[in-house]
Design a protein around this motif. Structure first.
Motif, PDB file in Angstrom:
ATOM      1  N   ALA A   1       0.822  -1.213   0.000  1.00  0.00           N
ATOM      2  CA  ALA A   1       0.000   0.000   0.000  1.00  0.00           C
ATOM      3  C   ALA A   1       0.858   1.266   0.000  1.00  0.00           C
ATOM      4  O   ALA A   1       0.346   2.366  -0.179  1.00  0.00           O
ATOM      5  CB  ALA A   1      -0.931  -0.007   1.213  1.00  0.00           C
TER       6      ALA A   1
ATOM      7  N   ALA B   1       2.613   6.526  -6.698  1.00  0.00           N
ATOM      8  CA  ALA B   1       1.169   6.415  -6.496  1.00  0.00           C
ATOM      9  C   ALA B   1       0.496   5.569  -7.571  1.00  0.00           C
ATOM     10  O   ALA B   1      -0.285   4.652  -7.274  1.00  0.00           O
ATOM     11  CB  ALA B   1       0.539   7.813  -6.448  1.00  0.00           C
TER      12      ALA B   1
ATOM     13  N   LEU C   1      -1.253   1.817  -7.075  1.00  0.00           N
ATOM     14  CA  LEU C   1      -2.677   1.613  -7.338  1.00  0.00           C
ATOM     15  C   LEU C   1      -2.941   0.364  -8.173  1.00  0.00           C
ATOM     16  O   LEU C   1      -3.988  -0.272  -8.029  1.00  0.00           O
ATOM     17  CB  LEU C   1      -3.256   2.840  -8.043  1.00  0.00           C
TER      18      LEU C   1
ATOM     19  N   SER D   1      -5.346  -2.277  -6.441  1.00  0.00           N
ATOM     20  CA  SER D   1      -6.669  -2.484  -7.033  1.00  0.00           C
ATOM     21  C   SER D   1      -6.870  -3.940  -7.465  1.00  0.00           C
ATOM     22  O   SER D   1      -7.957  -4.496  -7.285  1.00  0.00           O
ATOM     23  CB  SER D   1      -6.873  -1.539  -8.219  1.00  0.00           C
TER      24      SER D   1
ATOM     25  N   PHE E   1     -10.167   1.242   0.027  1.00  0.00           N
ATOM     26  CA  PHE E   1      -8.722   1.282   0.228  1.00  0.00           C
ATOM     27  C   PHE E   1      -8.135   2.564  -0.331  1.00  0.00           C
ATOM     28  O   PHE E   1      -8.762   3.285  -1.105  1.00  0.00           O
ATOM     29  CB  PHE E   1      -8.051   0.075  -0.442  1.00  0.00           C
ATOM     30  N   THR E   2      -6.912   2.814   0.091  1.00  0.00           N
ATOM     31  CA  THR E   2      -6.131   3.916  -0.446  1.00  0.00           C
ATOM     32  C   THR E   2      -4.692   3.464  -0.501  1.00  0.00           C
ATOM     33  O   THR E   2      -4.329   2.442   0.084  1.00  0.00           O
ATOM     34  CB  THR E   2      -6.271   5.175   0.433  1.00  0.00           C
ATOM     35  N   VAL E   3      -3.859   4.202  -1.226  1.00  0.00           N
ATOM     36  CA  VAL E   3      -2.427   3.933  -1.217  1.00  0.00           C
ATOM     37  C   VAL E   3      -1.722   5.121  -0.588  1.00  0.00           C
ATOM     38  O   VAL E   3      -2.262   6.230  -0.540  1.00  0.00           O
ATOM     39  CB  VAL E   3      -1.877   3.666  -2.639  1.00  0.00           C
ATOM     40  N   LYS E   4      -0.515   4.884  -0.088  1.00  0.00           N
ATOM     41  CA  LYS E   4       0.219   5.914   0.640  1.00  0.00           C
ATOM     42  C   LYS E   4       1.622   6.057   0.056  1.00  0.00           C
ATOM     43  O   LYS E   4       2.554   5.368   0.486  1.00  0.00           O
ATOM     44  CB  LYS E   4       0.290   5.544   2.120  1.00  0.00           C
TER      45      LYS E   4
END
Length: 350
Positions: free
Chosen positions: A80, A85, A89, A93, A332-335
């Motif tokens: 993650a 970015a 993803l 995903s 979800f998100t990415v960091k």
């Protein structure tokens, strides 16, 4: 339980299957080095597009290698962050989509935690607690590792990472991308004592690093040599590469030994891409043998970014009770920027 892991933080697409009881079952990796070499570095948009092309065929390859079907997977792990970015993803995903379709939990893994724990895939494997030297193109840190999810930052680079110093110096010397391995190969034909290069913060009382001054010193020496009659010779170029490698390795080794002395620990783990450097491995192995300590490295094929370390980190988190397997929500998100200490288990305050 079998964990399917995805890594896509930068320029390697990695997929792996790890069993919480049996360890690594299979992994597959595609490197984008050839594609990015034309540009002299990673192009984020191209990296993301290539991850999209590679991730599903690699997943099929891993399942076939391990003789697994989709029904055998119990959870999914993915990188993650930190990283690019768009690249993050892709893996996130795909992992979340797979988990949603199968009603499985998805485990967000910190990229550096994957590196940190990857030497536990080797044999013999280190026992907790240990000191970890994380050295890569983007990070140089010393950590005290007490258990899975229990990490204490002891020192880090104040500017360039060690891998970045390798790469930037290689570019100054006109070497191909990726610069670090190319510089190390050239250094094998050079004399490391040929040039006296600085070793920043070698004798400081803290455990921090600094490598930007070394790059500047190499640039200054290079310009001097280029102005001499006949210009820079191949041997001088090799000597500069060897002197640079020696300076970086000397600092890394000295700080790692200092961390062991300050903590009273005797086990050192080295992880990250620079952990594949032959001179670093030799110097640390000799230093730890003299101290009657132990040093552990991940297998060479797992030093770079890979899916095995992500799946394995997920498996260790499951075994440590740090994952809620009943949570099958898939928002979800990415960091792209993510502090490793943020993933420490509840109650641990580095």
């Amino acid at each position: 339980m079998i964990i399917l892991g995805f890594e896509s933080s930068c320029d390697e697409t990695g997929v792996a299957a790890v069993c919480t009881e049996r360890g690594l079952l299979a992994h597959a990796l595609h490197s984008q080095i050839a594609m990015h070499r034309e540009y002299g570095g990673v192009v984020p948009e191209l990296a993301s597009r290539d991850h999209i092309r590679r991730v599903l065929p690699l997943t099929t390859e891993v399942l076939q290698k391990a003789n697994l079907s989709f029904d055998d997977i119990g959870a999914v792990a993915y990188t993650a962050g930190p990283g690019l970015a768009g690249a993050l993803l892709v893996g996130a995903s795909v992992a979340q989509s797979f988990a949603w379709a199968r009603g499985l939990p998805a485990i967000a893994i910190h990229h550096l935690e994957g590196h940190l724990l990857s030497p536990l895939l080797a044999s013999p494997r280190p026992q907790f607690p240990f000191i970890a030297l994380l050295v890569s193109g983007g990070h140089t840190q010393l950590m005290r590792v007490n258990a899975v999810g229990d990490y204490e930052l002891l020192g880090e680079t104040l500017d360039d990472a060690a891998g970045e110093a390798f790469d930037k110096t290689a570019k100054l010397l006109g070497l191909d991308y990726p610069g670090g391995p190319e510089l190390s190969r050239l250094a094998q034909t050079g004399n490391s004592a040929g040039y006296d290069l600085p070793r920043p913060k070698l004798h400081s009382h803290d455990l921090d690093f600094s490598f930007s001054g070394l790059k500047t010193a190499v640039l200054t020496r290079l310009r001097q040599l280029e102005r001499e009659p006949g210009g820079l010779t191949p041997q001088q170029r090799a000597d500069l590469a060897a002197a640079t490698e020696a300076a970086i390795v000397d600092v890394l080794a000295a700080k790692a030994i200092k961390a062991l002395k300050q903590t009273g620990l005797s086990r050192l783990v080295v992880a990250g891409g620079v952990g594949a450097n032959r001179r670093l491995r030799e110097k640390l192995s000799q230093a730890l043998a003299a101290r009657h300590g132990q040093v552990f490295f991940p297998p060479l094929d797992l030093c770079t970014d890979n899916g095995a370390m992500i799946a394995f980190a997920g498996a260790l988190r499951v075994k440590a009770g740090l994952v809620d397997l009943s949570d099958t929500g898939h928002a979800f998100t990415v960091k792209p920027r993510w502090d490793l200490q943020d993933v420490c288990r509840p109650g641990v305050h580095p």
